[in-house]
Each structure stands twice: as C-alpha cells, then as structure tokens.
Design a protein around this motif. Structure first.
Motif, short mmCIF file in Angstrom:
data_model
loop_
_atom_site.label_atom_id
_atom_site.label_comp_id
_atom_site.label_asym_id
_atom_site.label_seq_id
_atom_site.Cartn_x
_atom_site.Cartn_y
_atom_site.Cartn_z
N ASN A 209 0.80 -1.23 0.00
CA ASN A 209 0.00 0.00 0.00
C ASN A 209 0.83 1.28 0.00
O ASN A 209 0.26 2.38 0.03
CB ASN A 209 -0.94 0.00 1.21
CG ASN A 209 -2.10 -0.94 1.02
OD1 ASN A 209 -3.05 -0.65 0.31
ND2 ASN A 209 -2.02 -2.12 1.64
N LEU A 210 2.14 1.17 -0.03
CA LEU A 210 3.00 2.34 -0.09
C LEU A 210 3.79 2.33 -1.40
O LEU A 210 4.18 1.27 -1.90
CB LEU A 210 3.97 2.35 1.10
CG LEU A 210 3.35 2.61 2.47
CD1 LEU A 210 4.34 2.29 3.59
CD2 LEU A 210 2.86 4.05 2.59
N ARG A 211 4.02 3.52 -1.94
CA ARG A 211 4.76 3.69 -3.19
C ARG A 211 5.89 4.70 -2.99
O ARG A 211 5.86 5.50 -2.05
CB ARG A 211 3.82 4.17 -4.30
CG ARG A 211 2.66 3.22 -4.61
CD ARG A 211 3.15 1.95 -5.27
NE ARG A 211 2.05 1.03 -5.60
CZ ARG A 211 1.62 0.07 -4.82
NH1 ARG A 211 2.16 -0.10 -3.60
NH2 ARG A 211 0.65 -0.74 -5.21
N PRO A 212 6.90 4.68 -3.87
CA PRO A 212 7.98 5.66 -3.76
C PRO A 212 7.44 7.09 -3.65
O PRO A 212 6.55 7.49 -4.40
CB PRO A 212 8.77 5.46 -5.05
CG PRO A 212 8.54 4.01 -5.39
CD PRO A 212 7.12 3.74 -4.98
N GLY A 213 7.96 7.83 -2.68
CA GLY A 213 7.50 9.19 -2.43
C GLY A 213 6.47 9.29 -1.33
O GLY A 213 6.22 10.38 -0.80
N ASP A 214 5.86 8.16 -0.95
CA ASP A 214 4.90 8.16 0.16
C ASP A 214 5.65 8.22 1.49
O ASP A 214 6.83 7.86 1.59
CB ASP A 214 4.04 6.89 0.15
CG ASP A 214 3.05 6.87 -1.00
OD1 ASP A 214 2.75 7.95 -1.56
OD2 ASP A 214 2.56 5.77 -1.33
N GLU A 215 4.91 8.62 2.52
CA GLU A 215 5.50 8.66 3.86
C GLU A 215 4.66 7.81 4.81
O GLU A 215 3.43 7.83 4.78
CB GLU A 215 5.57 10.10 4.37
CG GLU A 215 6.33 10.22 5.69
CD GLU A 215 6.75 11.66 5.97
OE1 GLU A 215 7.91 12.01 5.67
OE2 GLU A 215 5.89 12.43 6.45
N LEU A 216 5.36 7.07 5.64
CA LEU A 216 4.77 6.24 6.69
C LEU A 216 4.95 6.95 8.02
O LEU A 216 6.04 7.43 8.33
CB LEU A 216 5.46 4.87 6.71
CG LEU A 216 5.13 3.93 7.88
CD1 LEU A 216 3.68 3.48 7.83
CD2 LEU A 216 6.07 2.72 7.85
N LEU A 217 3.89 7.00 8.82
CA LEU A 217 3.93 7.68 10.11
C LEU A 217 3.55 6.72 11.23
O LEU A 217 2.55 6.02 11.13
CB LEU A 217 2.97 8.88 10.11
CG LEU A 217 2.73 9.56 11.47
CD1 LEU A 217 4.00 10.26 11.97
CD2 LEU A 217 1.58 10.56 11.37
N GLU B 205 14.63 1.85 1.12
CA GLU B 205 15.37 1.58 -0.12
C GLU B 205 14.53 1.87 -1.36
O GLU B 205 15.06 2.07 -2.44
CB GLU B 205 15.85 0.12 -0.16
CG GLU B 205 17.07 -0.16 0.69
CD GLU B 205 17.66 -1.52 0.41
OE1 GLU B 205 17.09 -2.27 -0.42
OE2 GLU B 205 18.70 -1.85 1.01
N TYR B 206 13.21 1.88 -1.17
CA TYR B 206 12.29 2.11 -2.29
C TYR B 206 11.75 3.55 -2.29
O TYR B 206 10.73 3.83 -2.92
CB TYR B 206 11.14 1.11 -2.23
CG TYR B 206 11.58 -0.30 -2.55
CD1 TYR B 206 11.55 -0.79 -3.85
CD2 TYR B 206 12.07 -1.13 -1.55
CE1 TYR B 206 11.98 -2.09 -4.14
CE2 TYR B 206 12.49 -2.42 -1.83
CZ TYR B 206 12.45 -2.89 -3.13
OH TYR B 206 12.88 -4.16 -3.41
N GLY B 207 12.41 4.43 -1.56
CA GLY B 207 12.03 5.83 -1.58
C GLY B 207 10.81 6.15 -0.73
O GLY B 207 10.15 7.18 -0.94
N ILE B 208 10.49 5.29 0.22
CA ILE B 208 9.39 5.55 1.15
C ILE B 208 10.00 6.12 2.43
O ILE B 208 10.93 5.54 3.01
CB ILE B 208 8.62 4.24 1.46
CG1 ILE B 208 7.94 3.73 0.18
CG2 ILE B 208 7.58 4.46 2.56
CD1 ILE B 208 7.52 2.29 0.23
N THR B 209 9.53 7.26 2.85
CA THR B 209 10.09 7.91 4.03
C THR B 209 9.30 7.53 5.27
O THR B 209 8.16 7.06 5.20
CB THR B 209 10.11 9.43 3.87
OG1 THR B 209 8.79 9.91 3.59
CG2 THR B 209 11.03 9.83 2.72
N TYR B 210 9.93 7.76 6.42
CA TYR B 210 9.32 7.37 7.70
C TYR B 210 9.42 8.52 8.69
O TYR B 210 10.43 9.23 8.74
CB TYR B 210 10.03 6.14 8.27
CG TYR B 210 9.63 5.82 9.69
CD1 TYR B 210 8.40 5.22 9.97
CD2 TYR B 210 10.47 6.13 10.76
CE1 TYR B 210 8.03 4.94 11.27
CE2 TYR B 210 10.11 5.85 12.07
CZ TYR B 210 8.88 5.25 12.32
OH TYR B 210 8.51 4.98 13.62
#
Length: 428
Positions: free
Chosen positions: A110-118, A143-148
């Motif tokens: 459910n996450l893609r590169p550029g998305d952020e997880l909180l 590694e896939y460009g998902i930020t946290y």
C-alpha cells in the motif's frame, strides 16, 4: 481438591509455602474472571455466527496444491475472518510466515515511492524497524524511496496530538499503530484509545490509511480495531487468532482495496488472492479460530494471576492485576538478571514440550543485548502458548504471554515462582 494439591507437589515440585501463597492469591482474583468470561462468550458467538453465515462445511477442509485455484476452503476462511473483524475483505494465508511478514506485506502493498509512513505511537517493535528501514536491512521500505516519521508518546503513554497534527502532511499515505507494548514498559492500547487516535488522524487527513498491528490483542475486548475506524488490521495466526492450532500463517483484514493491494504484493501483480495452495491446513486455521476466544480467555487469566503473585511480593507489574486488559502480555520488572533467568527457567519447567530444557540468555539477531526465551510450545515461536522472554538489561523486564488454558497457565506461573524460591531469590 487435596488430590490436586498432591499432584502439584509430587509431580511439579511446588512447595507447601508456594502452594498456599498461590491458592490465596487465586482466591483474591477470581471475582475478576466473570468479566473476562463475558468478553469470551461474546467473541465466541461472533466467531460462531461468522462460520454459520458463510455455511462452513467439511468440504472446505480439503487440501489444495500447486496454484491453489478454486480453493473453496481458503475463500470461506477469508470471508469468515472478514466477518469476524467486520471488514470488507480478508487475506489469511500460510504463505504469511509470521506477524512481521504480514505487516511487511501490508505496508509494501500500500506504499509507493515518495509516500510517507507515520507512527504516532513511537518506535515500532524491533523486527518492524528492519522492515521500515529505521534499522537498515536489505529490501527495507526506505530503499524504495518511502520515508518514515514518528511521533513519540507523551509521559504516561499519552498521544501527542499536537505533534501528530504537525507530522501529517500531503506525503503521509499510511499511519501504523502498534496495539501491544513490544519490548517497552508501557500500556497496550485499548480499543477506546485506538478509536480516539484514528478519529483524530482522520479529522486531519480523511484519506490516510490507518493500519493497526493487532498482534496479541485479538479477542481481549469485544471489538477489534477494524470496528472503530482502522482501514487495515494485521496479525499472526501463531498468536491469538490461531488458537494454538494454526501451525503457521498471518492475516490482513480491512477495506477491499487495501487488502487486494497486499495480496498483489504477497503473490504477484495480476495474481493476488487467486493463487496460494493451503496444503491441507485450512481445518487447523478454522478450528483454531473457533477455539481462539477460549484460549485468549485462559491467557488473560494467567496474566492476571502472574500480576497478582508478583505485585504482592513487591515487584512492579504492568498491567496491575486489577486493571483492564488490551492484550495477553504481562510485564514484570524483575530487578536483576538472576530473577529474570530463574523465572524463565521455571516457566520452561512447566511446559508440555521441552520441559527438561534449561533456557539461557543468548545473542539473538536483531537485538542489542542477550535475550532469554522460555517456550515449550507445540508450534515453534507460538506466543499464544505460555512463554516468557526478556532482554538481559536493566531494569530487567520479563514479558510473559499466552497459555492454551488457564489451568496450564496457572501451573506454569507457579513453577516460575517456585524456581525463584528454590534459588533463594524470593522469600515467602
């Protein structure tokens, strides 16, 4: 009753002093068991109703192999899970190898590169840190460009609503909420607290995906997180919902779109839920789910018993014996490495499997100190079976959980206490 006490003493080495102390404490907590039984009965009826609604039949226990096309049992199992958790869809598979794997699949799907997880509840559990990339591991989300991003809890484990509001941005795609405490001295979140948190998050960003890591929490209350606004709920079948019978597996339930996304990550784009043989273990999944409310009942009674024994001996415990429960985990602050090791070794002595084994601390991968784990389980690593584990570092917290029945859990805790008495660590 004398015959019961005789076998405790002759077969399990429980001394007269320990026996009398435990009898006294059990009598002091029995009034609390009625409320637990009421929750269990409600959840048992919920599971039964879902099975009847989906016309569960013995034909659904048949094994499939290979691709697993047209696996009727698998489809009915997933529909039953969706109904039990009051969701649109479910993904319940032996290919989900553990709770961490199920969480990783739900996140990556459910996450893609550029998305952020909180994470609005502080640092996630150790193994999930590697999945996210907080601790760098191959294939982690970063590694896939998902930020946290995370927002730590305030004192007394309160949500930092101001901090959460500031942290949510246009990039925030998914919010992960860990229900249980992990290796932290903190309360586990109740359904009421989760509802409040999700409502606040949705008031800021309506379309954000709210996912709850439900491990250890299933059937401890009459509602699940999906009934109070969670879009995805994830857990392990070798914890609560497997009822001690599931030999492997995990579940992801929630809104159909998000469950489907997870399914495409578990198998492959274009395949999703259509493939995945069950190899003849669907009946164990279903029977385990049917037994789960009663097994969770025994686990919670065991936790209350352990809390009462140790708090009245002067140990700090969380939750206290008279506090409401949001999961099956009991924390005891042992105060020394010797106490931790003796208690865990005593828990092992009360196990049905490997009772003759003496656990010792060792350097487990992914942890920053030696860890001791006591678990005489029919299923390797099954946390719904009585177990106790602890990192060997101050202030020496033991994390105890599980018990397939109250009567086994009770004797297991008693052998834990007896071992500490035998080593001269506790005076009664």
């Amino acid at each position: 009753m004398q015959e019961l006490y005789d076998i405790m003493q002759s077969k399990f080495g429980i001394s007269e002093k320990v026996l009398q102390y435990c009898i006294q404490k059990e009598n002091e907590i029995k009034s609390q068991f009625q409320k637990i039984d009421e929750i269990t009965e409600y959840n048992q009826l919920k599971v039964l109703s879902a099975m009847q609604k989906n016309k569960l039949s013995d034909i659904h226990f048949a094994a499939t192999t290979g691709y697993g096309y047209n696996d009727l049992g698998r489809d009915v199992l997933e529909n039953i899970y969706a109904d039990v958790f009051c969701t649109e869809s479910g993904l319940v598979r032996p290919q989900l190898t553990c709770g961490t794997h199920a969480l990783a699949v739900a996140l990556a799907g459910n996450l893609r590169p550029g998305d952020e997880l909180l994470s609005p509840v502080g640092l996630p559990y150790d193994t999930l840190q590697g999945v996210i990339g907080i601790r760098k591991e191959k294939g982690c989300l970063t590694e896939y460009g998902i930020t946290y991003k995370q927002v730590d809890l305030l004192p007394e484990d309160k949500f930092d609503y101001d901090g959460i509001e500031k942290a949510i941005t246009e990039k925030t795609k998914l919010v992960t909420i860990q229900r249980s405490k992990g290796y932290r001295w903190k309360v586990s979140f109740s359904i009421a607290q989760i509802k409040e948190l999700i409502s606040f998050i949705k008031s800021i960003k309506k379309d954000v995906i709210c996912m709850v890591d439900n491990c250890y929490g299933e059937f401890s209350e009459i509602q699940e997180p999906s009934e109070v606004g969670a879009d995805l709920v994830v857990g392990s079948l070798i914890k609560n919902p497997g009822g001690g019978l599931a030999p492997i597996g995990g579940y992801i339930v929630g809104k159909e779109e998000f469950v489907e996304n997870a399914a495409y990550r578990l198998t492959a784009p274009g395949l999703g839920k259509e493939v995945g043989a069950t190899l003849g273990i669907t009946s164990s999944f279903l029977q385990g789910l049917f037994m789960a409310p009663q097994v969770v009942n025994g686990s919670i009674k065991t936790a209350i018993f352990a809390a009462k024994l140790f708090e009245d001996l002067g140990f700090a415990v969380l939750p206290k014996s008279n506090e409401a429960r949001a999961d099956i985990v009991q924390l005891i602050q042992m105060g020394s490495a010797e106490n931790v090791i003796a208690f865990c070794q005593g828990i092992q002595k009360g196990a049905p499997v490997d009772s003759y084994v003496t656990p010792e601390p060792w350097d487990m991968p992914g942890y920053d100190c030696p860890v001791i784990m006591a678990a005489g389980a029919f299923v390797q690593g099954s946390s719904i079976e009585l177990s106790a584990d602890a990192p060997i570092k101050p202030p020496y917290h033991v994390y105890m959980q599980g018990g397939l029945s109250w009567h086994h859990g009770k004797i297991g805790v008693m052998t834990g206490l007896q071992t500490m008495v035998d080593k001269g660590l506790i005076q009664l």
